[in-house]
Scaffold this motif. Structure first.
Motif, mmCIF file in Angstrom:
data_model
loop_
_atom_site.group_PDB
_atom_site.id
_atom_site.type_symbol
_atom_site.label_atom_id
_atom_site.label_comp_id
_atom_site.label_asym_id
_atom_site.label_seq_id
_atom_site.Cartn_x
_atom_site.Cartn_y
_atom_site.Cartn_z
ATOM 1 N N GLU A 94 -8.804 3.691 -9.695
ATOM 2 C CA GLU A 94 -10.017 3.095 -9.132
ATOM 3 C C GLU A 94 -9.774 2.536 -7.734
ATOM 4 O O GLU A 94 -10.700 2.424 -6.938
ATOM 5 N N SER A 95 -8.537 2.218 -7.406
ATOM 6 C CA SER A 95 -8.229 1.635 -6.104
ATOM 7 C C SER A 95 -7.899 2.696 -5.049
ATOM 8 O O SER A 95 -7.683 2.352 -3.889
ATOM 9 N N HIS A 119 -8.288 5.329 -2.266
ATOM 10 C CA HIS A 119 -9.223 5.636 -1.186
ATOM 11 C C HIS A 119 -8.696 6.882 -0.485
ATOM 12 O O HIS A 119 -7.529 6.924 -0.086
ATOM 13 N N MET A 147 0.846 -1.175 0.000
ATOM 14 C CA MET A 147 0.000 0.000 0.000
ATOM 15 C C MET A 147 0.891 1.238 0.000
ATOM 16 O O MET A 147 1.890 1.305 0.702
ATOM 17 N N GLU A 182 -3.784 -0.148 -16.597
ATOM 18 C CA GLU A 182 -3.042 -0.135 -15.328
ATOM 19 C C GLU A 182 -3.281 1.170 -14.579
ATOM 20 O O GLU A 182 -3.523 1.170 -13.368
ATOM 21 N N ASN A 194 -6.904 1.264 -13.282
ATOM 22 C CA ASN A 194 -7.046 0.369 -12.125
ATOM 23 C C ASN A 194 -6.442 0.989 -10.873
ATOM 24 O O ASN A 194 -6.997 0.866 -9.778
ATOM 25 N N THR A 195 -5.303 1.647 -11.035
ATOM 26 C CA THR A 195 -4.678 2.316 -9.895
ATOM 27 C C THR A 195 -5.585 3.413 -9.354
ATOM 28 O O THR A 195 -5.815 3.501 -8.143
#
Length: 104
Positions: free
Chosen positions: A90-91, A93, A1, A84, A87-88
């Motif tokens: 979208e992840s 938070h 993370m 890629e 996706n990054t």
């Protein structure tokens, strides 16, 4: 993370601004993905060959180098990078954290 901490000298929340910027960037990436997928479909129809089969045969030197094939390879690589990045994003938070020192 991975964690990123943003600070501002303004006494306003950065969250709405950062969220809007991330949403906008994701929309741009998704539009790029759609355009790239359309280009790939065009190559697949033109050569009656799925991209997955093309790339395997291309890597096995079954094709002579052409401008079309170089573009096809480029679009495949571009699609991979765009996905890629999407996706990054979208992840991501966003966690609010009060970084101001508390009064003594």
């Amino acid at each position: 993370m991975t964690e990123l901490v943003l600070t501002s000298s303004k006494n306003r929340s950065l969250r709405p601004l950062v969220e809007a910027a991330l949403r906008n960037e994701l929309r741009i990436l998704q539009a790029g993905i759609r355009r790239t997928e359309q280009r790939l479909e065009s190559f697949e129809e033109q050569y009656d060959l799925p991209s997955a089969v093309f790339i395997k045969r291309y890597e096995n030197d079954e094709f002579q180098e052409t401008l079309d094939f170089a573009e096809w390879i480029g679009e495949l690589r571009l699609l991979e990078r765009l996905r890629e990045k999407a996706n990054t994003l979208e992840s991501v938070h966003i966690a609010d954290r009060n970084l101001l020192p508390t009064p003594a």
